[in-house]
Write an enzyme that holds these catalytic residues in place. Structure first.
Site, PDB file in Angstrom:
ATOM      1  N   SER A  46       7.655  -6.869 -59.309  1.00 40.67           N
ATOM      2  CA  SER A  46       7.146  -5.933 -60.316  1.00 40.67           C
ATOM      3  C   SER A  46       7.875  -4.604 -60.206  1.00 40.67           C
ATOM      4  O   SER A  46       8.462  -4.123 -61.177  1.00 40.67           O
ATOM      5  CB  SER A  46       5.648  -5.713 -60.123  1.00 40.67           C
ATOM      6  N   SER A  47       7.871  -4.029 -59.019  1.00 40.56           N
ATOM      7  CA  SER A  47       8.530  -2.735 -58.803  1.00 40.56           C
ATOM      8  C   SER A  47      10.027  -2.847 -59.062  1.00 40.56           C
ATOM      9  O   SER A  47      10.664  -1.884 -59.471  1.00 40.56           O
ATOM     10  CB  SER A  47       8.285  -2.250 -57.372  1.00 40.56           C
ATOM     11  N   TYR A 135       2.930 -15.634 -55.990  1.00 41.08           N
ATOM     12  CA  TYR A 135       2.676 -14.222 -56.303  1.00 41.08           C
ATOM     13  C   TYR A 135       1.510 -14.170 -57.286  1.00 41.08           C
ATOM     14  O   TYR A 135       1.636 -14.542 -58.443  1.00 41.08           O
ATOM     15  CB  TYR A 135       3.940 -13.600 -56.881  1.00 41.08           C
ATOM     16  N   LYS A 163       1.150 -13.796 -52.039  1.00 44.49           N
ATOM     17  CA  LYS A 163       1.101 -12.333 -52.127  1.00 44.49           C
ATOM     18  C   LYS A 163       0.012 -12.017 -53.126  1.00 44.49           C
ATOM     19  O   LYS A 163       0.081 -12.428 -54.286  1.00 44.49           O
ATOM     20  CB  LYS A 163       2.454 -11.831 -52.610  1.00 44.49           C
ATOM     21  N   GLY A 188      -1.286  -6.901 -51.462  1.00 44.68           N
ATOM     22  CA  GLY A 188      -0.554  -6.306 -52.577  1.00 44.68           C
ATOM     23  C   GLY A 188      -0.920  -4.863 -52.901  1.00 44.68           C
ATOM     24  O   GLY A 188      -0.040  -4.017 -53.025  1.00 44.68           O
ATOM     25  N   GLY A 207       5.055  -1.653 -53.459  1.00 44.14           N
ATOM     26  CA  GLY A 207       6.017  -0.785 -54.107  1.00 44.14           C
ATOM     27  C   GLY A 207       6.030   0.621 -53.544  1.00 44.14           C
ATOM     28  O   GLY A 207       7.097   1.170 -53.253  1.00 44.14           O
TER      29      GLY A 207
HETATM   30  C1  HMN Z   1       5.937  -5.755 -56.494  1.00 40.61           C
HETATM   31  O1  HMN Z   1       5.987  -6.936 -56.795  1.00 40.61           O
HETATM   32  O2  HMN Z   1       6.822  -4.991 -56.776  1.00 40.61           O
HETATM   33  C2  HMN Z   1       4.791  -5.124 -55.769  1.00 40.61           C
HETATM   34  O3  HMN Z   1       4.726  -5.589 -54.479  1.00 40.61           O
HETATM   35  C3  HMN Z   1       3.488  -5.270 -56.425  1.00 40.61           C
HETATM   36  C4  HMN Z   1       2.502  -4.405 -55.699  1.00 40.61           C
HETATM   37  O4  HMN Z   1       1.347  -5.120 -55.435  1.00 40.61           O
HETATM   38  C5  HMN Z   1       2.223  -3.167 -56.503  1.00 40.61           C
HETATM   39  N1  HMN Z   1       1.429  -3.520 -57.658  1.00 40.61           N
HETATM   40  C6  HMN Z   1       1.849  -3.238 -58.889  1.00 40.61           C
HETATM   41  O5  HMN Z   1       2.867  -2.625 -59.112  1.00 40.61           O
HETATM   42  C7  HMN Z   1       1.007  -3.727 -60.013  1.00 40.61           C
HETATM   43  C8  HMN Z   1       1.575  -2.140 -55.635  1.00 40.61           C
HETATM   44  O6  HMN Z   1       2.522  -1.765 -54.674  1.00 40.61           O
HETATM   45  C9  HMN Z   1       1.136  -0.922 -56.429  1.00 40.61           C
HETATM   46  O7  HMN Z   1       2.258  -0.325 -57.024  1.00 40.61           O
HETATM   47  C10 HMN Z   1       0.444   0.091 -55.531  1.00 40.61           C
HETATM   48  O8  HMN Z   1      -0.603  -0.518 -54.845  1.00 40.61           O
HETATM   49  C11 HMN Z   1      -0.068   1.313 -56.324  1.00 40.61           C
HETATM   50  O9  HMN Z   1      -1.209   0.968 -57.080  1.00 40.61           O
END
Ligand code: HMN
Length: 294
Positions: A46-47, A135, A163, A188, A207
């Site tokens: 996602s990030s 995921y 995840k 996550g 992220g």
């Molecule tokens: C990814 O796949 O990039 C991340 O690991 C996903 C991760 O769970 C993030 N979720 C989303 O971006 C929806 C979190 O790191 C999130 O950015 C963080 O908890 C802030 O809310």
């Protein structure tokens, strides 16, 4: 499975000033994380804006990361794409370039039956000899992974973990129990790292780790050493920072802008993610200063 435990940074996208994938920026960013002792990288999730990139761009990014740090860090390639065909192509490519595992969301946009999602994942799993990490991020994919499907998937040797980006620690605990002792669960939601870890997660993929990896490594270290009060106070510090970051028009845009302030230019997040408005730069700089002082 031990190599997957601990802190895995979900890497942000890396573009040049024209918005094209920059292998140079990806290498520099990956090298930065390796140099501070981060355990692993999750590439193209996602990030990482995998869903906003072409198959070719995703391959280029993964190749750059593998070349730079593939021998020192554990690299998980997110290969999920809307079509099974592209996902399988990315899976095979990940194996060719030496990634340590592949991972995928369900196909997005269409509402799919659990049978379709299972088949989609299965095609990726069967196309390589790599371990596979489910995921689960229902808030973006709309797919509610059931315990029944998780259990079926986890029964395969190649499916080593999940995840979980959903925010329920109850579900996290239930999925861990369903998967069994050796089945890895990755936390996550970064703001719940300690909560996830306390209830059964083996580590986390996140992220916001990308802009404050040291702080997450501190939470992890305190947790492992049984210093719960200290772990909690670090998590609270992190959570105030995340709350501030979430106030920007795009979280990814804000995090990438912070990296840029530190000399790690990864370009702007791709639209529709908005950049940090000029008027908000002061606020961003003060968040960055706060992070650096810890
Ligand atoms: C990814 O796949 O990039 C991340 O690991 C996903 C991760 O769970 C993030 N979720 C989303 O971006 C929806 C979190 O790191 C999130 O950015 C963080 O908890 C802030 O809310």
């Amino acid at each position: 499975v031990d190599q997957f435990k601990g802190i895995t940074v979900a890497m942000y996208s890396c573009y040049d000033e024209k918005g094209e994938v920059s292998t140079e920026a990806a290498k520099k960013l990956a090298r930065h994380y390796a140099s501070i002792g981060v355990n692993g990288l999750y590439v193209g999730g996602s990030s990482g804006e995998g869903m906003l990139q072409s198959v070719e761009e995703r391959k280029q990014t993964l190749e750059a990361v593998m070349e730079e740090v593939g021998r020192e860090m554990t690299i998980i390639a997110h290969v999920g794409a809307p079509s099974t065909r592209d996902s399988v192509e990315l899976s095979k490519h990940a194996e060719q370039v030496g990634a340590h595992a592949i991972s995928a969301v369900p196909s997005i946009y269409y509402r799919l039956s659990p049978q379709s999602v299972k088949h989609h994942w299965q095609q990726m799993i069967d196309s390589t000899s790599l371990p596979f990490i489910i995921y689960h991020i229902p808030q973006t994919t709309g797919f509610q992974l059931s315990k029944a499907l998780l259990t079926k998937m986890a029964a395969q040797d190649k499916v080593i973990g999940v995840k979980i980006s959903a925010e329920s620690t109850f579900e996290l605990q239930q999925f861990k129990a369903a998967g069994g002792e050796d089945f890895l669960v990755f936390n996550g939601p970064d703001e719940q790292y300690l909560a996830g870890r306390s209830i059964g997660a083996d580590g986390g993929i996140g992220g916001t780790y990308g802009v404050m990896p040291e702080l997450f490594m501190k939470i992890e270290k305190c947790y492992v050493e049984g210093k719960m009060e200290e772990a909690r106070s670090w998590q609270f510090i992190v959570n105030d920072l995340i709350a501030e970051l979430l106030a920007f028009p795009s979280l990814y845009g804000a995090c990438k802008a912070i990296l840029k302030l530190r000399g790690l230019d990864t370009g702007e997040a791709r639209l529709p993610f908005l950049p940090v408005p000029e008027a908000d730069m002061g606020r961003l700089e003060s968040i960055n200063k706060k992070i650096i002082t810890y």
